[in-house]
Design a protein around this motif. Structure first.
Motif, PDB file in Angstrom:
ATOM      1  N   SER A   1       0.904  -1.214   0.126  1.00 55.57           N
ATOM      2  CA  SER A   1       0.161   0.113   0.111  1.00 55.57           C
ATOM      3  C   SER A   1       0.766   1.337  -0.070  1.00 55.57           C
ATOM      4  O   SER A   1       0.546   2.349  -0.609  1.00 55.57           O
ATOM      5  CB  SER A   1      -0.880  -0.030   1.215  1.00 55.57           C
ATOM      6  OG  SER A   1      -0.016   0.220   2.472  1.00 55.57           O
ATOM      7  N   GLN A   2       2.093   1.204   0.530  1.00 51.95           N
ATOM      8  CA  GLN A   2       2.986   2.570   0.901  1.00 51.95           C
ATOM      9  C   GLN A   2       3.497   2.683  -0.549  1.00 51.95           C
ATOM     10  O   GLN A   2       3.910   3.683  -0.868  1.00 51.95           O
ATOM     11  CB  GLN A   2       3.792   2.322   2.002  1.00 51.95           C
ATOM     12  CG  GLN A   2       3.067   2.575   3.387  1.00 51.95           C
ATOM     13  CD  GLN A   2       2.469   3.692   3.537  1.00 51.95           C
ATOM     14  OE1 GLN A   2       3.020   4.644   3.162  1.00 51.95           O
ATOM     15  NE2 GLN A   2       1.076   3.685   4.183  1.00 51.95           N
TER      16      GLN A   2
ATOM     17  N   ILE B   1       1.415   4.326  -3.001  1.00 53.75           N
ATOM     18  CA  ILE B   1       1.165   5.766  -2.439  1.00 53.75           C
ATOM     19  C   ILE B   1       2.514   6.546  -3.012  1.00 53.75           C
ATOM     20  O   ILE B   1       2.158   7.496  -3.708  1.00 53.75           O
ATOM     21  CB  ILE B   1       1.168   5.832  -1.170  1.00 53.75           C
ATOM     22  CG1 ILE B   1      -0.265   5.526  -0.466  1.00 53.75           C
ATOM     23  CG2 ILE B   1       1.286   7.436  -0.696  1.00 53.75           C
ATOM     24  CD1 ILE B   1      -0.475   5.413   1.020  1.00 53.75           C
TER      25      ILE B   1
ATOM     26  N   THR C   1       2.485   6.565  -6.794  1.00 53.43           N
ATOM     27  CA  THR C   1       1.159   7.214  -7.409  1.00 53.43           C
ATOM     28  C   THR C   1       0.523   6.305  -8.499  1.00 53.43           C
ATOM     29  O   THR C   1       0.058   6.777  -9.424  1.00 53.43           O
ATOM     30  CB  THR C   1       1.609   8.369  -7.980  1.00 53.43           C
ATOM     31  OG1 THR C   1       2.204   8.309  -8.962  1.00 53.43           O
ATOM     32  CG2 THR C   1       1.984   9.459  -6.964  1.00 53.43           C
TER      33      THR C   1
ATOM     34  N   HIS D   1       6.227  10.145  -1.976  1.00 51.25           N
ATOM     35  CA  HIS D   1       5.408  10.226  -1.024  1.00 51.25           C
ATOM     36  C   HIS D   1       6.153   9.173   0.028  1.00 51.25           C
ATOM     37  O   HIS D   1       6.311   7.714  -0.280  1.00 51.25           O
ATOM     38  CB  HIS D   1       4.039   9.397  -1.116  1.00 51.25           C
ATOM     39  CG  HIS D   1       3.079  10.372  -1.966  1.00 51.25           C
ATOM     40  ND1 HIS D   1       2.766  11.805  -1.768  1.00 51.25           N
ATOM     41  CD2 HIS D   1       2.989  10.108  -3.421  1.00 51.25           C
ATOM     42  CE1 HIS D   1       2.066  12.059  -2.524  1.00 51.25           C
ATOM     43  NE2 HIS D   1       2.214  11.197  -3.843  1.00 51.25           N
TER      44      HIS D   1
ATOM     45  N   SER E   1       5.085  13.965   1.806  1.00 58.00           N
ATOM     46  CA  SER E   1       5.021  14.187   0.281  1.00 58.00           C
ATOM     47  C   SER E   1       5.863  15.207  -0.270  1.00 58.00           C
ATOM     48  O   SER E   1       5.945  16.283   0.621  1.00 58.00           O
ATOM     49  CB  SER E   1       3.481  14.560  -0.101  1.00 58.00           C
ATOM     50  OG  SER E   1       2.593  13.502   0.057  1.00 58.00           O
TER      51      SER E   1
END
Length: 327
Positions: free
Chosen positions: A45-46, A49, A52, A188, A293
């Motif tokens: 999941s990270q 992120i 993107t 991120h 970010s």
């Protein structure tokens, strides 16, 4: 182009360690890039992120890579995913492959005729932990591009962009809410709990902000880090038991490594050792903590100069446009 050929040959040799010479053409930089991001962040999941993209895209790419290699690269853990023994070995070669191919593909640009000056603002954290390597690469790509770099806080960066003193900026974007500016995310970076080696929380299957609230907390203040921290703490019934507020990342690192307290900071500023040579461990919290970010900013409706365009396209190329190893 001979140098380019040598770089790619080196990349191919790196893959042969696991007998992949017949399968090299099936590998893509996309798969390797997603694998590296997941390995570094410890969570699909990270990684999604940071890249993107969707979690399913990361999962699919890793599955394709594992199928190509014929081996498992990750095993499931309570906090996410952990590299297998083979995965740890392959990670080093993935770094080399990505670096070698990237350098080889950039060789034709070394004699760029772009001659210009870019006045660039950057915040403390970005300048200290993210930007220098990219400035060096840009200097190699565009030897006639002069980058005038200025370190400033967020308010001064915003004012300078709007007034035209700076062409562009690289900064932490989470606290920027100015309709006169255009923001373009670059990375991120996940925030995790920092602990000293042998800390009791390392033995827990999962760690929450409630657990952290019971520990002495070292609060970083630079680049509005404390403001960001209190924002996600305020969404819980807990609050940190702040032992020290400091603008020094190294002070936080030393305090944590010596067992004086814990901290929650991003992977971008993480280093596994303090200046005293003591180990710092990290844990992914069960509660949601927003990533840090980093992005580009420039004045809205500003005509983009060739220097600005080259700068923006460099970061798009590095972080937003995965390329296939073939074709």
């Amino acid at each position: 182009m001979a140098a380019s050929g040598n770089k790619i040959s080196n990349a191919i040799l790196c893959v042969n360690w696991i007998g992949l010479s017949d399968q090299l053409m099936a590998l893509t930089l996309r798969q390797l890039k997603y694998f590296v991001a997941t390995a570094e962040l410890g969570q699909i999941s990270q990684a999604a992120i940071q890249l993107t993209i969707s979690q399913s895209a990361v999962t699919t790419a890793i599955k394709e890579l594992e199928d190509t290699l014929g081996t498992q690269l990750f095993s499931r853990a309570a906090s996410g995913v952990v590299l297998t023994h083979t995965g740890r070995r392959f990670l080093n070669h993935a770094y080399t492959i990505l670096s070698s191919v990237d350098e080889a593909m950039r060789i034709p640009n070394l004699e760029s005729t772009l001659t210009a000056t870019l006045t660039l603002a950057a915040s403390y954290t970005v300048l200290g932990y993210f930007l220098p390597n990219h400035i060096q690469r840009l200097n190699t790509l565009y030897p006639h591009l002069t980058i005038r770099l200025h370190e400033l806080n967020r308010e001064s960066i915003e004012e300078g962009l709007i007034s035209g003193r700076y062409d562009m900026a690289v900064l932490l974007t989470s606290n920027v809410d100015n309709p006169e500016l255009v923001l373009e995310p670059v990375i991120h970076s996940a925030r995790r709990l920092w602990l000293c080696a042998q800390h009791p929380l390392l033995k827990q299957e999962s760690v929450t902000l409630a657990d952290v609230a019971a520990e002495p907390f070292v609060m970083l203040t630079v680049d509005e880090a404390a403001v960001t921290a209190l924002r996600y703490w305020s969404q819980t019934p807990y609050k940190p038991k702040t032992l020290l507020r400091t603008s020094s990342v190294e002070a936080v690192r030393s305090m944590v490594a010596n067992g004086s307290g814990v901290a929650i900071l991003s992977d971008m500023v993480y280093r596994p050792w303090s200046l005293e040579g003591r180990r710092i461990e990290t844990v992914q919290l069960r509660d949601p903590v927003p990533p840090m970010s980093v992005g580009l900013a420039w004045r809205r409706h500003q005509e983009m100069s060739p220097a600005m365009y080259a700068f923006r396209e460099y970061f798009r190329h590095m972080f937003m446009e995965p390329r296939s190893l073939v074709g």
